[in-house]
Design an enzyme around this catalytic site. Structure first.
Site, PDB file in Angstrom:
ATOM      1  N   GLN A 285       0.811  -1.213   0.000  1.00 20.99           N
ATOM      2  CA  GLN A 285       0.000   0.000   0.000  1.00 20.99           C
ATOM      3  C   GLN A 285       0.849   1.269   0.000  1.00 20.99           C
ATOM      4  OE1 GLN A 285      -3.510  -0.082  -0.332  1.00 20.99           O
ATOM      5  NE2 GLN A 285      -2.817  -2.141  -0.872  1.00 20.99           N
TER       6      GLN A 285
ATOM      7  N   HIS B  48       1.412   3.409  -3.187  1.00 14.36           N
ATOM      8  CA  HIS B  48       0.425   4.334  -3.739  1.00 14.36           C
ATOM      9  C   HIS B  48       1.011   5.728  -3.933  1.00 14.36           C
ATOM     10  CE1 HIS B  48      -3.627   2.720  -4.328  1.00 14.36           C
ATOM     11  NE2 HIS B  48      -3.352   1.846  -3.374  1.00 14.36           N
TER      12      HIS B  48
ATOM     13  N   GLU C  61      -7.745   3.788   7.034  1.00 15.17           N
ATOM     14  CA  GLU C  61      -8.545   3.429   5.860  1.00 15.17           C
ATOM     15  C   GLU C  61      -8.623   1.913   5.697  1.00 15.17           C
ATOM     16  OE1 GLU C  61      -8.489   4.203   1.005  1.00 15.17           O
ATOM     17  OE2 GLU C  61      -6.704   4.622   2.219  1.00 15.17           O
ATOM     18  N   HIS C  62      -7.477   1.259   5.629  1.00 15.41           N
ATOM     19  CA  HIS C  62      -7.411  -0.203   5.497  1.00 15.41           C
ATOM     20  C   HIS C  62      -6.815  -0.786   6.772  1.00 15.41           C
ATOM     21  CE1 HIS C  62      -6.620   1.365   1.291  1.00 15.41           C
ATOM     22  NE2 HIS C  62      -7.686   0.607   1.074  1.00 15.41           N
TER      23      HIS C  62
ATOM     24  N   ASP D 176      -8.962  -3.846  -3.008  1.00 20.49           N
ATOM     25  CA  ASP D 176      -8.698  -2.779  -3.967  1.00 20.49           C
ATOM     26  C   ASP D 176      -9.118  -3.154  -5.384  1.00 20.49           C
ATOM     27  OD1 ASP D 176      -7.692  -0.922  -2.220  1.00 20.49           O
ATOM     28  OD2 ASP D 176      -5.585  -1.308  -2.681  1.00 20.49           O
TER      29      ASP D 176
ATOM     30  N   HIS E 188     -46.329  28.804  12.807  1.00 23.76           N
ATOM     31  CA  HIS E 188     -46.359  27.351  12.860  1.00 23.76           C
ATOM     32  C   HIS E 188     -47.612  26.880  13.607  1.00 23.76           C
ATOM     33  CE1 HIS E 188     -42.168  27.680  11.663  1.00 23.76           C
ATOM     34  NE2 HIS E 188     -42.033  26.375  11.628  1.00 23.76           N
TER      35      HIS E 188
END
Length: 443
Positions: A251, A254, A319-320, A353, A413
């Site tokens: 990862q 990336h 995230e992961h 992914d 109202h």
């Protein structure tokens, strides 16, 4: 108490980088809003060295891209898309319209309605990330969105064949070869040649993410996204150094700002993993990027036990989260903050992914504390309605509403309620004093 064998970049360093991106994006969005297609063209030339009469691909161009792929390539894309579509359909089936009589004569309900237009960004300047087409376009189409627009940057000076094929096979209605801030702005704001959408989705670099953030409110977005994050939770029973190092670097490639964190109860495993990372960085083809990410943002944390790992993992809100321990289900039961969990050594983040079927557009920068990732529900509005069937029900609700409006001082109202009581009930509604709606009485 946990110890850190390695720490990542400071919050101050991250803030300085974010400020530069924010200022740059703000100016570009203003330019595109003012000048439309002309600004988009200038930016495409400037950032991608890419210009053409229309950035929308024709049917013939799309087919030409598909034709460049081998039969096995197409089968692989079809397989991945079938998994994504299947899980999205299961998610959609879980969202039911509701209608129920909550009191005699009072009917409440909600409808799940798809948005009218979605803009899907597919990153592809550095790597042709065709998987993002599956995750966004298919999910939108399963939700029932009638118009799905996609943008992806040119790759090596032309439309990326695999991305274009994936976009078309997923069901995109308009495919543009356009990248970066200019693509996001064109979809979100609209130009002379591109009609605006209702929601922007899909991952991208820091500039794409910031453009989406600044457009939020004018359009919906899926997430406030940052660099890809991965957290490996491991012990000596469920993992070894080579496996942990592989999943961290897998990862980290990336981008140079992608955090990769090892959280373990074993100092022995932690040190073995760090040794394996150095070995793998000597042979990994993407080592230049992965090393920068690991050196600047990598962390290694040794905790006392599984409970402390849960506490630290929920603070990180990654995230992961790859869990390779003696009891992965302990983390499924007890963790609350994560984008997606990958339980056991047999699975990994790359499966999610690319192909397994869950969506890979996930929350970063601790957003997992308050949201999950992209799913079919992001393209659907759940809108309520009400119906009152009888005079008695209208009068009953009206009496309560009238008194509650009086407590708040909302005379107008209150009169909405009062007129229903007068027309549909058998008792009169009067004011004790017209200037003081709080003195409203029902007699």
């Amino acid at each position: 108490m946990a110890i850190w064998l390695k720490r990542g970049a400071t919050a101050e360093a991250k803030s300085d980088r974010d400020r530069h991106v924010r200022d740059a994006v703000e100016g570009i969005l203003a330019d595109i809003e003012a000048r439309g297609d002309a600004a988009v063209r200038e930016l495409s030339n400037r950032f991608d060295n890419w210009d053409r009469e229309s950035y929308r691909l024709t049917g013939a161009e799309i087919q030409a891209c598909i034709d460049t792929l081998s039969p096995q390539d197409l089968k692989d894309i079809e397989f991945a898309q079938a998994q994504v579509r299947n899980f999205a359909q299961i998610q959609r089936a879980s969202m039911q319209d509701v209608e129920v009589e909550t009191l005699p004569g009072v009917v409440l309900g909600h409808k799940n309605m798809p948005l009218n237009a979605a803009g899907c960004y597919v990153p592809g300047g550095k790597y042709p990330l065709l998987a993002s087409a599956h995750m966004s376009v298919i999910t939108a189409k399963v939700a029932g969105v009638p118009r799905v627009v996609t943008c992806a940057p040119p790759f090596q000076g032309r439309p990326a064949p695999a991305i274009v094929a994936a976009q078309a096979m997923a069901g995109a209605d308009e495919i543009y070869c356009l990248g970066g801030i200019q693509a996001v702005a064109a979809m979100g704001l609209g130009t002379q040649s591109i009609a605006p959408v209702d929601i922007l989705v899909g991952p991208g670099n820091a500039f794409v993410a910031e453009a989406k953030r600044q457009l939020f409110g004018r359009v919906g977005i899926d997430l406030f996204a940052g660099p890809t994050e991965t957290l490996v939770i491991a012990d000596e029973v469920g993992c070894d150094g080579e496996l942990a190092a592989t999943d961290l670097l897998g990862q980290a490639e990336h981008g140079p700002d992608s955090p990769a964190i090892l959280l373990t109860t074993s100092e022995k495993l932690a040190r073995e993993t760090m040794q394996w990372i150095e070995r793998l960085l000597k042979v990994l083809p993407t080592a230049d990027i992965a090393r920068k990410a690991w050196e600047a943002f990598g962390e290694v944390i040794v905790a006392e036990d599984d409970a402390e790992m849960v506490r630290i993992a929920d603070e990180i809100a990654s995230e992961h989260v790859q869990v390779m321990t003696a009891d992965p289900d302990f983390f499924l039961v007890n963790m609350t903050n994560y984008g997606a969990l990958f339980l056991g050594a047999r699975t990994n983040v790359s499966f999610g992914d690319k192909v397994i079927g869950t969506n890979h557009t996930l929350p970063t920068k601790k957003a997992a504390r308050y949201t999950g990732g992209l799913w079919v529900g992001k393209f659907i509005k759940t809108c309520t309605y009400q119906r009152v069937l009888t005079d008695e029900a209208s009068a009953l609700i009206g009496e309560y509403c009238s008194r509650l409006c009086g407590l708040e001082g909302f005379a107008g109202h209150g009169e909405q309620a009062n007129i229903r009581v007068r027309r549909y009930g058998h008792r009169k509604v009067t004011y004790a004093g017209t200037a003081q709606p709080s003195k409203l009485t029902v007699a």
